[in-house]
Enzyme design. Sequence first.
Site, PDB file in Angstrom:
ATOM      1  N   GLU A 193       3.852  26.728-104.538  1.00 11.04           N
ATOM      2  CA  GLU A 193       2.693  27.003-105.411  1.00 11.04           C
ATOM      3  C   GLU A 193       2.322  28.473-105.523  1.00 11.04           C
ATOM      4  O   GLU A 193       1.161  28.848-105.352  1.00 11.04           O
ATOM      5  CB  GLU A 193       1.479  26.197-104.913  1.00 11.04           C
ATOM      6  CG  GLU A 193       1.737  24.708-104.873  1.00 11.04           C
ATOM      7  CD  GLU A 193       0.550  23.887-104.386  1.00 11.04           C
ATOM      8  OE1 GLU A 193      -0.414  24.467-103.869  1.00 11.04           O
ATOM      9  OE2 GLU A 193       0.588  22.656-104.540  1.00 11.04           O
ATOM     10  N   ASN A 229       8.849  25.150-104.772  1.00  7.61           N
ATOM     11  CA  ASN A 229       8.153  23.908-105.122  1.00  7.61           C
ATOM     12  C   ASN A 229       6.810  24.244-105.788  1.00  7.61           C
ATOM     13  O   ASN A 229       6.085  25.118-105.321  1.00  7.61           O
ATOM     14  CB  ASN A 229       7.908  23.116-103.818  1.00  7.61           C
ATOM     15  CG  ASN A 229       7.429  21.699-104.024  1.00  7.61           C
ATOM     16  OD1 ASN A 229       8.060  20.932-104.748  1.00  7.61           O
ATOM     17  ND2 ASN A 229       6.314  21.341-103.392  1.00  7.61           N
ATOM     18  N   HIS A 262       2.553  15.649-110.032  1.00  7.59           N
ATOM     19  CA  HIS A 262       1.270  14.955-109.916  1.00  7.59           C
ATOM     20  C   HIS A 262       0.728  14.818-111.339  1.00  7.59           C
ATOM     21  O   HIS A 262       0.153  15.758-111.885  1.00  7.59           O
ATOM     22  CB  HIS A 262       0.288  15.760-109.062  1.00  7.59           C
ATOM     23  CG  HIS A 262       0.739  15.949-107.640  1.00  7.59           C
ATOM     24  ND1 HIS A 262       0.852  14.903-106.751  1.00  7.59           N
ATOM     25  CD2 HIS A 262       1.118  17.052-106.962  1.00  7.59           C
ATOM     26  CE1 HIS A 262       1.262  15.363-105.578  1.00  7.59           C
ATOM     27  NE2 HIS A 262       1.438  16.659-105.678  1.00  7.59           N
ATOM     28  N   GLU A 301       6.808  15.179-105.323  1.00  6.71           N
ATOM     29  CA  GLU A 301       5.496  14.650-104.890  1.00  6.71           C
ATOM     30  C   GLU A 301       4.925  13.703-105.936  1.00  6.71           C
ATOM     31  O   GLU A 301       3.725  13.729-106.227  1.00  6.71           O
ATOM     32  CB  GLU A 301       4.508  15.808-104.626  1.00  6.71           C
ATOM     33  CG  GLU A 301       5.015  16.821-103.617  1.00  6.71           C
ATOM     34  CD  GLU A 301       4.013  17.928-103.290  1.00  6.71           C
ATOM     35  OE1 GLU A 301       2.831  17.808-103.656  1.00  6.71           O
ATOM     36  OE2 GLU A 301       4.432  18.923-102.660  1.00  6.71           O
ATOM     37  N   ASP A 305       3.166  11.232-108.183  1.00 10.30           N
ATOM     38  CA  ASP A 305       2.130  10.202-108.302  1.00 10.30           C
ATOM     39  C   ASP A 305       1.553  10.308-109.709  1.00 10.30           C
ATOM     40  O   ASP A 305       1.557  11.385-110.303  1.00 10.30           O
ATOM     41  CB  ASP A 305       1.050  10.282-107.207  1.00 10.30           C
ATOM     42  CG  ASP A 305       0.394  11.648-107.040  1.00 10.30           C
ATOM     43  OD1 ASP A 305       0.462  12.487-107.968  1.00 10.30           O
ATOM     44  OD2 ASP A 305      -0.207  11.880-105.973  1.00 10.30           O
TER      45      ASP A 305
HETATM   46  C1  XIL Z   1      -1.895  17.399 -99.822  1.00 12.00           C
HETATM   47  C2  XIL Z   1      -1.988  16.219 -98.852  1.00 12.00           C
HETATM   48  O1  XIL Z   1      -1.563  15.056 -99.531  1.00 12.00           O
HETATM   49  C3  XIL Z   1      -3.408  16.058 -98.363  1.00 12.00           C
HETATM   50  O2  XIL Z   1      -3.470  15.087 -97.328  1.00 12.00           O
HETATM   51  C4  XIL Z   1      -3.962  17.378 -97.852  1.00 12.00           C
HETATM   52  O3  XIL Z   1      -5.324  17.241 -97.539  1.00 12.00           O
HETATM   53  C5  XIL Z   1      -3.797  18.489 -98.872  1.00 12.00           C
HETATM   54  O4  XIL Z   1      -2.424  18.570 -99.248  1.00 12.00           O
HETATM   55  N1  XIL Z   1       0.789  19.994-103.256  1.00 12.00           N
HETATM   56  C6  XIL Z   1       1.505  20.014-102.076  1.00 12.00           C
HETATM   57  C7  XIL Z   1       1.156  19.070-100.995  1.00 12.00           C
HETATM   58  O5  XIL Z   1       2.493  20.743-101.967  1.00 12.00           O
HETATM   59  O6  XIL Z   1       1.388  19.605 -99.718  1.00 12.00           O
HETATM   60  C8  XIL Z   1      -0.286  18.624-101.107  1.00 12.00           C
HETATM   61  O7  XIL Z   1      -0.530  17.624-100.112  1.00 12.00           O
HETATM   62  C9  XIL Z   1      -0.575  18.117-102.501  1.00 12.00           C
HETATM   63  C10 XIL Z   1      -0.360  19.185-103.523  1.00 12.00           C
END
Ligand code: XIL
Length: 299
Positions: free
Chosen positions: A127, A169, A206, A235, A237
């Site tokens: 990020e 990522n 996401h 990741e 969802d």
């Molecule tokens: C999130 C986790 O799911 C949570 O439990 C935590 O509080 C915050 O981080 N991008 C990422 C992940 O790379 O590591 C993040 O995970 C979600 C967004």
Amino acid sequence: ASTLAEGAAQHGRYFGVAIAANRLNDSVYANIANREFNSVTAENEMKIDATEPQPGQFNFYQADQIFNWARQRGKQVRGHTLAWHSQQPQWMQNLSGQALRQAMINHIQGVMAHYRGQIPIWDVVNEAFEDGNSGRRRDSNLQRTGDDWIEVAFRTARQADPSAKLCYNDYNIENWNAAKTQAVYNMVRDFKARGVPIDCVGFQSHFNSGNPYPSNFRTTLQQFAALGVDVEITELDIEGAPPQTYANVIRDCLAVPRCTGITVWGVRDSDSWRSYQNPLLFDGNGNKKQAYYAVLDAL
Ligand code: XIL
């Protein structure tokens, strides 16, 4: 296929899940995770604050719980994440300049040494770009150490474990027309041109009303792959878990030979960091949702 892992394996892909160490003694949770997935990402346990709570004092207790659980069951582990503006321990948040740069290097070396040869894929940098239309790097303590912090992280990681695939990522880089996507694309193209060691790009994926699934996601995956990197959905969802959208994401990955695998960000809706969106493949009771069947069908 009767499981997600089996379905993905038929295409030479992995199907992964984010795991929280403190849920592994929940048998419904652990049984689903074990049955359906063949790759595991630690949801929080391999992050900087968890693995180096005090400067130079590494703690792999929770990270190893997840690592061992996965390896004992024959699953691959994706390392997440080594250099990030978020979830830094307080001592790192207090650093700047050369001291912070050195702390980042030490951290990458310390964590990768612990797992050397055993974690085949690492999210090295997470990020680093800003949201919106600027296409700029995100302001952070790491960014303020100098623009080259990302390539230093990658070079450090390559030296620390030459056997690991090294990923950049990020989120909201799925839409090919977004400025953020183009900015990351330009960085990867530059890295490849200059020989900075980068092997893969992770698309967090996401998806929600603010960042809807884009119909050009497949184009994005193809364009990055054409730079000579693997691409992964790291990741996944989707707000409301619409079955068609889930199926589209699966088909996009399968359509791109260098899309090597898909990871969903949690097991059940109740385990999700965005549980209010019900974004995952299993409901709170561990039952398969329509989205699950759509994904299995698409594999
Ligand atoms: C999130 C986790 O799911 C949570 O439990 C935590 O509080 C915050 O981080 N991008 C990422 C992940 O790379 O590591 C993040 O995970 C979600 C967004």
